[in-house]
Design a protein around this motif. Structure first.
Motif, PDB file in Angstrom:
ATOM      1  N   ILE A 286      68.100  62.808  26.978  1.00  0.00           N
ATOM      2  CA  ILE A 286      67.124  61.916  26.321  1.00  0.00           C
ATOM      3  C   ILE A 286      68.198  60.767  25.938  1.00  0.00           C
ATOM      4  O   ILE A 286      69.083  60.852  25.105  1.00  0.00           O
ATOM      5  CB  ILE A 286      66.517  62.628  25.253  1.00  0.00           C
ATOM      6  CG1 ILE A 286      65.554  63.678  25.596  1.00  0.00           C
ATOM      7  CG2 ILE A 286      65.817  61.422  24.205  1.00  0.00           C
ATOM      8  CD1 ILE A 286      65.124  64.487  24.485  1.00  0.00           C
TER       9      ILE A 286
ATOM     10  N   ILE B 129      57.773  65.451  22.157  1.00  0.00           N
ATOM     11  CA  ILE B 129      58.906  64.525  21.973  1.00  0.00           C
ATOM     12  C   ILE B 129      59.779  64.633  23.216  1.00  0.00           C
ATOM     13  O   ILE B 129      60.273  63.636  23.693  1.00  0.00           O
ATOM     14  CB  ILE B 129      59.655  64.664  20.562  1.00  0.00           C
ATOM     15  CG1 ILE B 129      58.612  64.244  19.358  1.00  0.00           C
ATOM     16  CG2 ILE B 129      60.798  63.907  20.502  1.00  0.00           C
ATOM     17  CD1 ILE B 129      59.282  64.724  18.182  1.00  0.00           C
ATOM     18  N   LEU B 130      60.169  65.781  23.620  1.00  0.00           N
ATOM     19  CA  LEU B 130      60.907  65.905  24.713  1.00  0.00           C
ATOM     20  C   LEU B 130      60.334  65.573  26.069  1.00  0.00           C
ATOM     21  O   LEU B 130      60.959  64.665  26.647  1.00  0.00           O
ATOM     22  CB  LEU B 130      60.899  67.442  24.985  1.00  0.00           C
ATOM     23  CG  LEU B 130      61.920  68.121  26.199  1.00  0.00           C
ATOM     24  CD1 LEU B 130      63.499  67.663  25.709  1.00  0.00           C
ATOM     25  CD2 LEU B 130      61.991  69.421  26.459  1.00  0.00           C
TER      26      LEU B 130
ATOM     27  N   ILE C 110      57.988  63.084  26.350  1.00  0.00           N
ATOM     28  CA  ILE C 110      57.820  61.629  26.193  1.00  0.00           C
ATOM     29  C   ILE C 110      58.974  60.932  26.207  1.00  0.00           C
ATOM     30  O   ILE C 110      59.201  59.854  26.942  1.00  0.00           O
ATOM     31  CB  ILE C 110      57.021  61.127  24.823  1.00  0.00           C
ATOM     32  CG1 ILE C 110      55.673  61.913  25.149  1.00  0.00           C
ATOM     33  CG2 ILE C 110      56.957  59.750  24.812  1.00  0.00           C
ATOM     34  CD1 ILE C 110      54.750  61.597  23.630  1.00  0.00           C
ATOM     35  N   SER C 111      60.047  61.433  25.609  1.00  0.00           N
ATOM     36  CA  SER C 111      61.384  60.766  25.711  1.00  0.00           C
ATOM     37  C   SER C 111      62.011  60.990  26.954  1.00  0.00           C
ATOM     38  O   SER C 111      62.686  59.677  27.262  1.00  0.00           O
ATOM     39  CB  SER C 111      62.296  61.355  24.632  1.00  0.00           C
ATOM     40  OG  SER C 111      61.761  61.298  23.278  1.00  0.00           O
TER      41      SER C 111
ATOM     42  N   PHE D  90      67.871  56.391  20.204  1.00  0.00           N
ATOM     43  CA  PHE D  90      67.220  57.720  20.120  1.00  0.00           C
ATOM     44  C   PHE D  90      67.871  58.620  21.462  1.00  0.00           C
ATOM     45  O   PHE D  90      67.191  58.436  22.466  1.00  0.00           O
ATOM     46  CB  PHE D  90      65.643  57.881  20.238  1.00  0.00           C
ATOM     47  CG  PHE D  90      64.836  59.017  19.909  1.00  0.00           C
ATOM     48  CD1 PHE D  90      64.981  59.443  18.668  1.00  0.00           C
ATOM     49  CD2 PHE D  90      64.403  59.618  20.939  1.00  0.00           C
ATOM     50  CE1 PHE D  90      64.367  60.480  18.469  1.00  0.00           C
ATOM     51  CE2 PHE D  90      63.690  60.774  20.723  1.00  0.00           C
ATOM     52  CZ  PHE D  90      63.663  61.331  19.203  1.00  0.00           C
TER      53      PHE D  90
ATOM     54  N   ILE E 182      54.967  69.406  18.758  1.00  0.00           N
ATOM     55  CA  ILE E 182      55.289  68.147  18.390  1.00  0.00           C
ATOM     56  C   ILE E 182      56.581  67.958  18.986  1.00  0.00           C
ATOM     57  O   ILE E 182      56.959  67.013  19.880  1.00  0.00           O
ATOM     58  CB  ILE E 182      55.463  67.885  16.960  1.00  0.00           C
ATOM     59  CG1 ILE E 182      54.058  67.699  16.199  1.00  0.00           C
ATOM     60  CG2 ILE E 182      56.203  66.442  16.664  1.00  0.00           C
ATOM     61  CD1 ILE E 182      54.235  67.607  14.645  1.00  0.00           C
ATOM     62  N   LEU E 183      57.657  68.983  18.816  1.00  0.00           N
ATOM     63  CA  LEU E 183      59.114  68.714  19.691  1.00  0.00           C
ATOM     64  C   LEU E 183      58.988  68.942  21.000  1.00  0.00           C
ATOM     65  O   LEU E 183      59.605  68.285  21.701  1.00  0.00           O
ATOM     66  CB  LEU E 183      59.656  70.120  19.027  1.00  0.00           C
ATOM     67  CG  LEU E 183      60.223  69.964  17.737  1.00  0.00           C
ATOM     68  CD1 LEU E 183      61.028  71.189  17.219  1.00  0.00           C
ATOM     69  CD2 LEU E 183      61.069  68.898  17.214  1.00  0.00           C
TER      70      LEU E 183
ATOM     71  N   VAL F 142      66.562  69.248  19.384  1.00  0.00           N
ATOM     72  CA  VAL F 142      64.841  69.661  19.585  1.00  0.00           C
ATOM     73  C   VAL F 142      64.711  70.830  20.592  1.00  0.00           C
ATOM     74  O   VAL F 142      63.992  71.741  20.178  1.00  0.00           O
ATOM     75  CB  VAL F 142      64.493  68.280  20.374  1.00  0.00           C
ATOM     76  CG1 VAL F 142      63.027  68.615  20.831  1.00  0.00           C
ATOM     77  CG2 VAL F 142      64.405  67.168  19.505  1.00  0.00           C
TER      78      VAL F 142
END
Length: 381
Positions: free
Chosen positions: A275, A174-175, A177-178, A281, A170-171, A287
């Motif tokens: 990010i 997130i990295l 996609i962000s 965000f 998940i992390l 992360v």
């Protein structure tokens, strides 16, 4: 009285088996993945870009291909001796005395690598989070947790890795996609400006970390429930970990550019600082730190487990746990002297592939050839 003696003997026998561990193929896949990502996710991109520039992503693909070939070699060797570890069948192949020397060399390699990675963890923590905290305190606190994990045994340790695996996935997502809104494909151009020669050179130079180190996992290979599934898990875990490293390297170039990537020691951590989604965000570099600490913890723990297990097998001890505390203390001391600072760590990385080559390629290849010539294996001698 006779029944009591038989009961005690059976208890000791069962307890010994439980200490050796029995892990599933999915757990082995996770351990291999964490082993690949640990450490390399922070240090890897900088070294690749230093040698290949904006073509580092191509070098990363090449080094993954070479890594998969190494795993095929390890699978072939491990499947010949499905019930034995690397240090056990080295004595079977080379004979008692030469085999013990080879096993002790492997123990030394595993043990020094453990101290080296503990030092890396301390350097990262003191430079990025706790500059005023003595690095000795960081090493002690971190390695106490490693000792706890190794002492409880391979099975609980492997189950814990499965719990953390979804969090790491998940992390990482997130990295990626962000940072997708900051990607500029012009930063990756021109492709192969200097040709393939520097790309191949840096790919080979980067083979030592982490792919030659995968020979360590032959110490865990016999404890996977099915040999056939273990071979698949070894390849699949290497592929997953390698793809993550390719994505992080490519993202570093596309977002930061090759020049900035080359200048930073912990480029992935710097990448996470970039990010910024809607000015809300942002600055979630924790992360990347969490990903690195989780994967690095499991990598160091696997190294320490292999170190303790290999030495106990060379010494013919019944319980490897007897060596955990003395070797743990020595590891903490050694981690403080193995490198004085990050500069020395960088210099060490320059010859790490040469140092790992005998252990990761030459010895396993020689073992496989000799076992085939002498027709030695545990499936039919």
């Amino acid at each position: 009285m006779e029944k009591l003696i038989i009961t005690i003997f059976l208890f000791k026998r069962v307890n010994k088996i439980l200490e050796n561990g029995n892990i599933s193929s999915s757990q082995f896949t996770v351990l291999v993945t964490f082993f690949i990502i640990g450490g390399s996710i922070l240090y890897g991109p900088t070294g690749l870009v230093h040698g290949a520039g904006q073509d580092a992503w191509i070098a990363n693909i090449l080094v993954l291909g070479m890594g998969l070939l190494l795993v095929l070699l390890y699978n072939a060797l491990g499947s010949c001796f499905p019930n034995m570890t690397l240090t056990e069948y080295s004595e079977k192949i080379f004979g008692k005395w030469i085999g013990k020397v080879v096993s002790l060399l492997y123990f030394t390699y595993f043990f020094l690598s453990t101290a080296n990675f503990v030092r890396q963890a301390g350097d990262f923590t003191t430079t990025q989070f706790m500059p005023d905290t003595p690095i000795t305190a960081i090493h002690i606190m971190f390695f106490i947790i490693v000792i706890m994990g190794v002492r409880i045994g391979l099975e609980p340790f492997s189950r814990a890795s499965e719990i953390f695996f979804p969090l790491v996935v998940i992390l990482v997502l997130i990295l990626i996609i962000s940072l997708s809104n900051q990607i500029e494909f012009l930063r990756i151009q021109p492709v192969l400006k200097e040709g393939m020669t520097p790309v191949i050179r840096v790919a080979f130079h980067s083979l030592g970390t982490p792919y030659l180190q995968l020979v360590l996992l032959l110490m865990l290979f016999p404890y996977v429930k099915q040999t056939k599934e273990a071979k698949k898990s070894f390849l699949f875990g290497t592929l997953i970990g390698g793809i993550v490293l390719i994505l992080i390297t490519t993202l570093s170039i596309l977002v930061l550019g090759s020049e900035i990537t080359e200048r930073h020691q912990f480029v992935s951590y710097v990448l996470a600082r970039k990010i910024n989604v809607g000015d809300f965000f942002q600055r979630i570099e924790a992360v990347m730190a969490i990903i690195w600490f989780i994967t690095m913890y499991f990598k160091i723990s696997i190294y320490f487990y292999a170190s303790v297990l290999s030495l106990s097998q060379v010494l013919k001890l019944e319980d490897y746990r007897f060596l955990i505390y003395p070797l743990g203390i020595i590891t903490i001391v050694l981690s403080l002297v193995v490198n004085e600072n990050i500069v020395e760590s960088n210099k060490q990385a320059e010859f790490w592939t040469s140092y790992s080559l005998p252990f990761g390629l030459f010895f396993p290849l020689l073992m496989l050839i000799v076992s085939k010539i002498k027709k030695i294996n545990t499936k039919g001698e």
